[in-house]
Write an enzyme that holds these catalytic residues in place. Structure first.
Site, PDB file in Angstrom:
ATOM      1  N   TYR A  13     -28.892  97.835-138.828  1.00 37.30           N
ATOM      2  CA  TYR A  13     -28.824  96.967-140.002  1.00 37.30           C
ATOM      3  C   TYR A  13     -29.652  97.581-141.119  1.00 37.30           C
ATOM      4  O   TYR A  13     -30.798  97.980-140.900  1.00 37.30           O
ATOM      5  CB  TYR A  13     -29.358  95.573-139.658  1.00 37.30           C
ATOM      6  CG  TYR A  13     -29.319  94.597-140.813  1.00 37.30           C
ATOM      7  CD1 TYR A  13     -28.093  94.143-141.320  1.00 37.30           C
ATOM      8  CD2 TYR A  13     -30.491  94.119-141.385  1.00 37.30           C
ATOM      9  CE1 TYR A  13     -28.056  93.240-142.374  1.00 37.30           C
ATOM     10  CE2 TYR A  13     -30.449  93.209-142.445  1.00 37.30           C
ATOM     11  CZ  TYR A  13     -29.231  92.778-142.926  1.00 37.30           C
ATOM     12  OH  TYR A  13     -29.201  91.880-143.974  1.00 37.30           O
ATOM     13  N   ASP A  44     -34.519 104.424-142.089  1.00 37.05           N
ATOM     14  CA  ASP A  44     -34.758 103.061-142.526  1.00 37.05           C
ATOM     15  C   ASP A  44     -35.952 102.539-141.725  1.00 37.05           C
ATOM     16  O   ASP A  44     -35.815 102.127-140.578  1.00 37.05           O
ATOM     17  CB  ASP A  44     -33.510 102.209-142.297  1.00 37.05           C
ATOM     18  CG  ASP A  44     -33.736 100.751-142.692  1.00 37.05           C
ATOM     19  OD1 ASP A  44     -34.885 100.380-142.979  1.00 37.05           O
ATOM     20  OD2 ASP A  44     -32.740  99.989-142.705  1.00 37.05           O
ATOM     21  N   LYS A  84     -40.739  94.610-145.243  1.00 32.05           N
ATOM     22  CA  LYS A  84     -41.491  93.833-144.249  1.00 32.05           C
ATOM     23  C   LYS A  84     -43.010  94.017-144.323  1.00 32.05           C
ATOM     24  O   LYS A  84     -43.626  93.479-145.235  1.00 32.05           O
ATOM     25  CB  LYS A  84     -40.881  94.091-142.868  1.00 32.05           C
ATOM     26  CG  LYS A  84     -39.412  93.596-142.857  1.00 32.05           C
ATOM     27  CD  LYS A  84     -38.742  93.483-141.509  1.00 32.05           C
ATOM     28  CE  LYS A  84     -37.426  92.725-141.658  1.00 32.05           C
ATOM     29  NZ  LYS A  84     -36.230  93.483-141.369  1.00 32.05           N
TER      30      LYS A  84
END
Ligand SMILES: *Cc1c(COP(=O)(O)O)cnc(C)c1O
Length: 428
Positions: free
Chosen positions: A144, A239, A267
């Site tokens: 994702y 990522d 995050k």
């Protein structure tokens, strides 16, 4: 435990918010029931609107790595807020956090702040395409990278087929430029390079996958990607929205010993405020506007409140690198505790772990990619999730999500969690 007020709040929300939530993962679609509404959180604990106290294993999906309402971050945000929350003009704080990030991650010269992981990955791809003057990208099934069009593509029938969109609204044209490969399968990547040797701008990958459960890269996989990218002059994008500043000071790059060309963050970097970022060496970052031709901008990018939270978080992690080992130790206690309880029961399961990322899958086959992750028994997972929730332990509400431990978690909390698990197993 009772969750009446949560259920009632969820009903009200559904009337005015699509599906009742502002991000689908919160809606408990995979496990059923109403999401838990949170009143406040402190350290390792969530306090919900029904008066329940829950031990938190998602830590806001990663950011609260030091526990909720971490005092230095809260103080920094308060202090910053009193002096204004947004100017649309530069602040010194932006340079300070960039300097710190560049110091913590050895192979980046410059970093650009955005507002989410989605934005970071979307912008990284644009930069890679602008820099290489190529259009195609390779992504892995089950990884994702946020919800921008180029990434919402699922496998057709086999690795060589073009991607088909898995959300209406993503055009066929966009899907054609996203080639799909299988995680931990270098051959599936090689095939794309053979077919399009000079058209692939970038390979984007989660260096430790965390969005199909936790799936560590097998030996040689990341090294193989690095080599293929070098051979075909393609950029390798890690990522690290999930792994960055979580697995080590230098993220997965440091932990795995493999360097990417562009790295995306989010995050943990925001310390609980909306922040994403992407970074690379000078030569590539100087392609960005206003220095270079690739455009990317943001009214609230580098927002002072967000930068104050992020800077405080990174500074703490930079000065207290033992946090990473501490978190890994706690995660190991959980995985070995759960393993030994399940072994006694002879229930088929797999536990994957890398650093402080982990997941439990109810299947007897090793979980190494999306296909094998999907073999997990979802009825067992649902029962496990609700069984733990009813005993005061909040786990990710889907088997396809990694756990995110936070360092506020005490030995006592871990013992409580394992006792809850044992109790659930006994009553299963
Ligand atoms: C969470 C996540 C994203 C998206 O970040 P948002 O801030 O939710 O947009 C991208 N990539 C990975 C690996 C993630 O875990």
């Amino acid at each position: 435990m009772q969750y009446q007020r949560s259920s009632s709040l969820f009903r009200s929300a559904q009337a005015v918010i699509p599906g009742g939530v502002n991000s689908p993962v919160r809606a408990f679609k995979a496990v059923g029931g109403a999401p838990v509404y949170i009143e406040k959180a402190k350290g390792a604990y969530l306090y919900d609107v029904d008066g329940n106290i829950l031990i938190d294993y998602i830590s806001s999906w990663g950011p609260m790595i030091l526990g909720h309402a971490f005092e230095p971050v809260i103080e920094a945000v308060k202090k910053r807020a009193e002096r204004g929350t947004s100017f649309g003009m530069p602040t010194e704080l932006e340079t300070q956090i960039a300097e710190l990030a560049v110091q913590m991650v050895p192979n980046i010269d410059k970093i650009r702040m955005v507002n989410s992981g989605t934005e970071a990955c979307m912008s990284a791809i644009r930069l890679a395409r602008g820099y290489t003057v190529r259009e195609k990208i390779i992504k892995f099934v089950g990884c994702y990278h946020g919800h921008s069009d180029a990434f919402l593509i699922q496998a057709g029938s086999g690795a060589m087929t073009f991607g088909i969109p898995n959300s209406p609204g993503v055009t066929q044209g966009t899907a054609r430029d996203t080639l799909l490969a299988q995680y931990n399968d270098l051959e599936s990547v090689k095939n794309h390079f053979k077919q399009y040797p000079d058209q692939i701008a970038a390979v984007i990958v989660e260096p430790v996958a965390g969005n199909m459960g936790c799936i560590p890269p097998q030996t040689g996989f990341m090294e193989g990607l690095r080599k293929l990218c070098d051979d075909y002059q393609t950029l390798l994008i890690f990522d690290e929205v999930m792994t960055g500043f979580r697995l080590a000071k230098g993220g997965a790059q440091e932990s795995l010993g493999v360097n990417a060309d562009i790295i995306t963050y989010g995050k943990v970097l925001g310390g609980g405020l909306p922040v994403g970022a992407y970074a690379s060496r000078d030569e590539i970052m100087d392609y960005l506007a206003p220095e270079g031709p690739v455009y990317q901008a943001g009214t609230l990018s580098g927002n002072p409140l967000a930068m104050a939270a992020g800077y405080t978080m990174l500074s703490y992690l930079n000065q207290n690198t033992e946090v990473f080992e501490s978190l890994e130790g706690k995660t190991k206690s959980i995985t070995s505790g759960i393993s030994s309880l399940l072994d006694k029961k002879s229930i088929p399961f797999q536990i994957n772990r890398y650093g402080s990322m982990m997941s439990l899958h109810f299947t007897d086959q090793p979980v190494v990619d999306f296909r094998t992750a999907a073999l997990g028994n979802n009825e067992d997972f649902k029962a496990y999730f609700h069984g733990m929730l009813n005993r005061g332990v909040y786990l990710p509400p889907s088997a396809f999500e990694s756990y995110f431990l936070n360092d506020a978690l005490s030995e006592k909390d871990i013992d409580f969690t394992l006792s809850a698990f044992e109790d659930w197993l006994k009553n299963k």
